[in-house]
Every structure is written in C-alpha cells, then in structure tokens.
Motif scaffolding. Structure first.
Motif, PDB file in Angstrom:
ATOM      1  N   GLY A  87     -13.017   4.636  -7.315  1.00  0.00           N
ATOM      2  CA  GLY A  87     -11.713   4.296  -7.880  1.00  0.00           C
ATOM      3  C   GLY A  87     -10.993   3.259  -7.036  1.00  0.00           C
ATOM      4  N   SER A  88     -11.083   3.421  -5.733  1.00  0.00           N
ATOM      5  CA  SER A  88     -10.430   2.474  -4.828  1.00  0.00           C
ATOM      6  C   SER A  88     -11.145   1.125  -4.812  1.00  0.00           C
ATOM      7  CB  SER A  88     -10.357   3.060  -3.417  1.00  0.00           C
ATOM      8  OG  SER A  88      -9.624   4.276  -3.450  1.00  0.00           O
ATOM      9  N   LEU A  89     -12.471   1.143  -4.873  1.00  0.00           N
ATOM     10  CA  LEU A  89     -13.214  -0.122  -4.954  1.00  0.00           C
ATOM     11  C   LEU A  89     -12.904  -0.859  -6.258  1.00  0.00           C
ATOM     12  CD1 LEU A  89     -16.681   0.820  -3.425  1.00  0.00           C
ATOM     13  CD2 LEU A  89     -14.953  -0.720  -2.454  1.00  0.00           C
TER      14      LEU A  89
ATOM     15  N   ILE B  80      -6.960  10.129  -2.319  1.00  0.00           N
ATOM     16  CA  ILE B  80      -7.188  11.273  -1.426  1.00  0.00           C
ATOM     17  C   ILE B  80      -6.295  12.424  -1.874  1.00  0.00           C
ATOM     18  CG2 ILE B  80      -6.783  12.139   0.928  1.00  0.00           C
ATOM     19  CD1 ILE B  80      -7.740   9.349   1.927  1.00  0.00           C
ATOM     20  N   TYR B  81      -5.059  12.100  -2.187  1.00  0.00           N
ATOM     21  CA  TYR B  81      -4.106  13.115  -2.652  1.00  0.00           C
ATOM     22  C   TYR B  81      -4.494  13.665  -4.028  1.00  0.00           C
ATOM     23  CZ  TYR B  81       0.220  15.260  -4.233  1.00  0.00           C
ATOM     24  OH  TYR B  81       1.135  16.142  -4.728  1.00  0.00           O
TER      25      TYR B  81
ATOM     26  N   GLY C 277       0.816  -1.214   0.000  1.00  0.00           N
ATOM     27  CA  GLY C 277       0.000   0.000   0.000  1.00  0.00           C
ATOM     28  C   GLY C 277       0.846   1.258   0.000  1.00  0.00           C
ATOM     29  N   ALA C 278       1.874   1.280   0.823  1.00  0.00           N
ATOM     30  CA  ALA C 278       2.749   2.456   0.899  1.00  0.00           C
ATOM     31  C   ALA C 278       3.482   2.681  -0.415  1.00  0.00           C
ATOM     32  CB  ALA C 278       3.744   2.293   2.047  1.00  0.00           C
ATOM     33  N   ILE C 279       4.002   1.615  -0.990  1.00  0.00           N
ATOM     34  CA  ILE C 279       4.732   1.751  -2.259  1.00  0.00           C
ATOM     35  C   ILE C 279       3.794   2.227  -3.367  1.00  0.00           C
ATOM     36  CG2 ILE C 279       5.986   0.468  -4.040  1.00  0.00           C
ATOM     37  CD1 ILE C 279       7.077  -1.306  -1.689  1.00  0.00           C
ATOM     38  N   TYR C 280       2.583   1.672  -3.416  1.00  0.00           N
ATOM     39  CA  TYR C 280       1.599   2.098  -4.418  1.00  0.00           C
ATOM     40  C   TYR C 280       1.314   3.593  -4.282  1.00  0.00           C
ATOM     41  CZ  TYR C 280      -2.617   2.327  -7.246  1.00  0.00           C
ATOM     42  OH  TYR C 280      -3.549   2.668  -8.206  1.00  0.00           O
TER      43      TYR C 280
ATOM     44  N   GLY D 200      -3.543   1.508  -0.537  1.00  0.00           N
ATOM     45  CA  GLY D 200      -2.638   2.401  -1.262  1.00  0.00           C
ATOM     46  C   GLY D 200      -3.379   3.285  -2.249  1.00  0.00           C
ATOM     47  N   CYS D 201      -4.376   2.715  -2.902  1.00  0.00           N
ATOM     48  CA  CYS D 201      -5.180   3.486  -3.853  1.00  0.00           C
ATOM     49  C   CYS D 201      -6.030   4.532  -3.130  1.00  0.00           C
ATOM     50  CB  CYS D 201      -6.054   2.545  -4.678  1.00  0.00           C
ATOM     51  SG  CYS D 201      -6.883   3.371  -6.046  1.00  0.00           S
TER      52      CYS D 201
END
Length: 154
Positions: free
Chosen positions: A75-77, A63-64, A14-17, A57-58
């Motif tokens: 988008g995340s789903l 959010i950003y 998640g962090a890398i994504y 991560g997405c």
C-alpha cells in the motif's frame, strides 16, 4: 538550506497525511474506503518533497490501520509510485490520475488478498474512493494552494 526545507516539507506532509488518515479511521481503512488524506496526493505538483512525505505518512497510517505487512509494504509503495507519477504528469488536471489508478489497482489487490473481496469490486470501490478524495477534495486544494505557492513552497 534547500535540503532543510525539503526535509521539513516532507516531514510535515507525512505527518499531516498520517494524522488525517488516522483521524478519519472509520472511512480510511477496510473494504470500502474514502481516505480523505489522499487529497494530499496533489502536493507533488508543488514540491518533490511530497513524494517521500506521502510515502512515509502512508507507512505510518498503514501501520496503524491493521492490514499487516502486506498493506504496509505494498500500500505504501503504491503511494510512492503514485506520488512520483503525479510529480511527472505534464498538466495540472492530470495530477490526481496516478493516485486513482495506482491505488485502485494495488489496493484493490490488497483488499482482495486480505478480505477476499472480489477483485473487480475491490478495485472499483477503491477507485471510487480515490476519485472522491483526489478530484473532489484534492483538485480544489490545488487551486487554493496555487494562490499561496510562493509563501508555502519555496
């Protein structure tokens, strides 16, 4: 121990994504995009921890991204569904297909809604960007990671 490894793998993925998406922000967001981090959508081939990892991560990346609640949620789903389907595909060469198809459709609708981009054009651009990321970058990544599978994914 297994739960800890799962959580650590999911968190790292998640962090890398999120970091890759944000680092390449000019091409990660908007009407025409190639989200380099989508190359990581091949990771469910190696570990189910990639499914929640890519999803979270997405969420962070969206959010950003400034697309608002519609992009953050849908988008995340889409990424969650694509990751789950990638985990389930029976053949290695098929792993990139779910993110290409699911995001092409869902993100196409999102871009149509947010920016009034013609639907088929939005779907086409997203599908092209996903194909570049998932097959152009992600598929070679599968080959690289297969060599180190036992050391990285246990």
């Amino acid at each position: 121990m297994k739960k800890t490894v799962f959580l650590v793998q999911a968190a790292l993925i998640g962090a890398i994504y999120a970091v890759i998406t944000i680092a390449f922000a000019p091409i990660s967001y908007g009407e025409i995009q190639v989200r380099i981090s989508e190359a990581l959508t091949i990771l469910p081939f190696f570990t189910p921890a990639a499914i929640p990892g890519l999803f979270v991560g997405c969420i962070v990346a969206n959010i950003y991204g400034g697309g608002g609640p519609v992009d953050i949620v849908f988008g995340s789903l889409a990424t969650l569904l694509a990751a789950f389907l990638s985990y389930k595909v029976p053949k290695k060469w098929m792993v990139p297909i779910p993110p290409i198809v699911v995001n092409g459709i869902v993100v196409g609708f999102i871009l149509n809604y947010l920016y009034q981009v013609p639907l088929l054009a939005a779907m086409g651009w997203v599908t092209l960007g996903q194909t570049i990321a998932c097959y152009g970058l992600g598929y070679p990544l599968i080959g690289l990671l297969e060599r180190y599978r036992d050391k990285i994914f246990r």
